[in-house]
Scaffold this motif. Structure first.
Motif, PDB file in Angstrom:
ATOM      1  N   GLY A  31       0.673  -1.468   0.015  1.00 32.83           N
ATOM      2  CA  GLY A  31       0.063  -0.056   0.044  1.00 32.83           C
ATOM      3  C   GLY A  31       0.628   1.524   0.120  1.00 32.83           C
ATOM      4  O   GLY A  31       0.323   2.478  -0.573  1.00 32.83           O
ATOM      5  N   ASP A  32       1.972   1.225   0.678  1.00 34.02           N
ATOM      6  CA  ASP A  32       2.868   2.483   0.781  1.00 34.02           C
ATOM      7  C   ASP A  32       4.238   2.294  -0.020  1.00 34.02           C
ATOM      8  O   ASP A  32       4.867   3.322  -0.291  1.00 34.02           O
ATOM      9  N   ALA A  33       4.130   1.478  -1.120  1.00 34.79           N
ATOM     10  CA  ALA A  33       5.134   1.217  -1.963  1.00 34.79           C
ATOM     11  C   ALA A  33       5.342   2.010  -2.916  1.00 34.79           C
ATOM     12  O   ALA A  33       6.220   2.417  -3.873  1.00 34.79           O
ATOM     13  N   PHE A  34       3.881   2.312  -3.691  1.00 40.08           N
ATOM     14  CA  PHE A  34       3.856   3.248  -4.849  1.00 40.08           C
ATOM     15  C   PHE A  34       3.163   4.516  -4.688  1.00 40.08           C
ATOM     16  O   PHE A  34       2.280   4.848  -3.590  1.00 40.08           O
ATOM     17  N   GLU A  35       3.574   5.172  -5.462  1.00 43.36           N
ATOM     18  CA  GLU A  35       2.892   6.600  -5.368  1.00 43.36           C
ATOM     19  C   GLU A  35       1.644   6.490  -6.422  1.00 43.36           C
ATOM     20  O   GLU A  35       1.671   6.227  -7.499  1.00 43.36           O
ATOM     21  N   ILE A  36       0.378   6.644  -5.860  1.00 43.09           N
ATOM     22  CA  ILE A  36      -0.698   6.258  -6.619  1.00 43.09           C
ATOM     23  C   ILE A  36      -1.706   7.663  -6.585  1.00 43.09           C
ATOM     24  O   ILE A  36      -1.753   8.353  -5.808  1.00 43.09           O
ATOM     25  N   ASN A  37      -2.136   7.664  -7.883  1.00 45.84           N
ATOM     26  CA  ASN A  37      -3.006   9.145  -8.371  1.00 45.84           C
ATOM     27  C   ASN A  37      -4.282   8.287  -8.871  1.00 45.84           C
ATOM     28  O   ASN A  37      -4.142   7.575  -9.627  1.00 45.84           O
ATOM     29  N   PRO A  38      -5.499   8.910  -8.507  1.00 47.71           N
ATOM     30  CA  PRO A  38      -6.739   8.345  -8.988  1.00 47.71           C
ATOM     31  C   PRO A  38      -6.987   8.804 -10.584  1.00 47.71           C
ATOM     32  O   PRO A  38      -7.592   8.118 -11.132  1.00 47.71           O
ATOM     33  N   ASP A  39      -6.394   9.945 -10.947  1.00 51.82           N
ATOM     34  CA  ASP A  39      -6.553  10.377 -12.251  1.00 51.82           C
ATOM     35  C   ASP A  39      -5.236  10.906 -12.782  1.00 51.82           C
ATOM     36  O   ASP A  39      -4.442  11.429 -11.806  1.00 51.82           O
ATOM     37  N   LEU A  40      -5.082  11.517 -13.790  1.00 49.38           N
ATOM     38  CA  LEU A  40      -3.903  11.806 -14.475  1.00 49.38           C
ATOM     39  C   LEU A  40      -4.222  12.932 -15.441  1.00 49.38           C
ATOM     40  O   LEU A  40      -5.137  12.727 -16.422  1.00 49.38           O
ATOM     41  N   PRO A  41      -3.547  14.222 -15.220  1.00 49.81           N
ATOM     42  CA  PRO A  41      -3.770  15.053 -16.363  1.00 49.81           C
ATOM     43  C   PRO A  41      -3.547  14.678 -17.882  1.00 49.81           C
ATOM     44  O   PRO A  41      -2.622  13.962 -17.748  1.00 49.81           O
ATOM     45  N   ALA A  42      -3.875  15.100 -18.892  1.00 50.26           N
ATOM     46  CA  ALA A  42      -3.254  14.774 -20.232  1.00 50.26           C
ATOM     47  C   ALA A  42      -2.046  15.141 -20.328  1.00 50.26           C
ATOM     48  O   ALA A  42      -1.542  15.961 -19.901  1.00 50.26           O
ATOM     49  N   LEU A  43      -1.199  14.018 -20.964  1.00 52.97           N
ATOM     50  CA  LEU A  43       0.067  14.283 -21.055  1.00 52.97           C
ATOM     51  C   LEU A  43       0.236  14.139 -22.634  1.00 52.97           C
ATOM     52  O   LEU A  43      -0.333  13.475 -23.250  1.00 52.97           O
ATOM     53  N   LEU A  44       1.410  14.874 -23.081  1.00 56.39           N
ATOM     54  CA  LEU A  44       1.290  14.993 -24.505  1.00 56.39           C
ATOM     55  C   LEU A  44       1.992  13.403 -25.058  1.00 56.39           C
ATOM     56  O   LEU A  44       1.709  12.919 -26.293  1.00 56.39           O
ATOM     57  N   ASP A  45       2.899  12.742 -24.542  1.00 59.91           N
ATOM     58  CA  ASP A  45       3.340  11.737 -24.983  1.00 59.91           C
ATOM     59  C   ASP A  45       2.870  10.529 -24.504  1.00 59.91           C
ATOM     60  O   ASP A  45       3.231  10.214 -23.203  1.00 59.91           O
ATOM     61  N   THR A  46       2.076   9.702 -25.019  1.00 59.11           N
ATOM     62  CA  THR A  46       1.755   8.517 -24.726  1.00 59.11           C
ATOM     63  C   THR A  46       1.929   7.411 -25.299  1.00 59.11           C
ATOM     64  O   THR A  46       1.806   7.358 -26.519  1.00 59.11           O
ATOM     65  N   HIS A  47       2.435   6.236 -24.577  1.00 61.44           N
ATOM     66  CA  HIS A  47       2.918   4.856 -25.217  1.00 61.44           C
ATOM     67  C   HIS A  47       1.723   4.022 -24.702  1.00 61.44           C
ATOM     68  O   HIS A  47       1.691   3.824 -23.387  1.00 61.44           O
ATOM     69  N   VAL A  48       1.163   3.543 -25.638  1.00 62.84           N
ATOM     70  CA  VAL A  48       0.039   2.451 -25.151  1.00 62.84           C
ATOM     71  C   VAL A  48       0.702   1.218 -25.361  1.00 62.84           C
ATOM     72  O   VAL A  48       1.171   0.625 -26.425  1.00 62.84           O
TER      73      VAL A  48
END
Length: 105
Positions: free
Chosen positions: A82-99
């Motif tokens: 639970g404390d091992a990762f930095e977790i965000n519920p949402d993410l603002p749009a980023l310019l460079d996305t690799h799917v």
């Protein structure tokens, strides 16, 4: 940012390890893993995330996970991660996305 989809399990792990290893090979990697479209993750999948975290930490970088699924968050807590990762519920749009599409088992 890497968007993961489908299942992160024993079958998907080798390809995902290879991709994340290449993304975390440099100095001070800044990696965002969007897990919102992941429908299942097993202990092997958690191991892949831990490996990426360890590689990023060893290179003085940053790893962020994007996920708001209560079952995923509860699973991290149950496993002691639970404390091992930095977790965000949402993410603002980023310019460079690799799917990266994780195939369904």
């Amino acid at each position: 940012m890497v968007e993961l989809r489908g299942e992160i399990d024993l079958l998907a792990a080798p390809a995902l390890w290879a991709r994340l290893d290449s993304l975390t090979a440099g100095t001070c990697p800044d990696l965002v893993l969007d897990l919102r479209a992941v429908c299942f993750i097993d202990c092997t999948g958690l191991g892949v995330l831990c490996r990426a975290r360890n590689r990023v930490t060893a290179r003085q970088g940053r790893l962020r996970l994007v996920n708001r699924d209560p079952c995923f968050l509860r699973g991290l807590g149950i496993t002691g991660l639970g404390d091992a990762f930095e977790i965000n519920p949402d993410l603002p749009a980023l310019l460079d996305t690799h799917v990266v599409t994780v195939p369904a088992a």
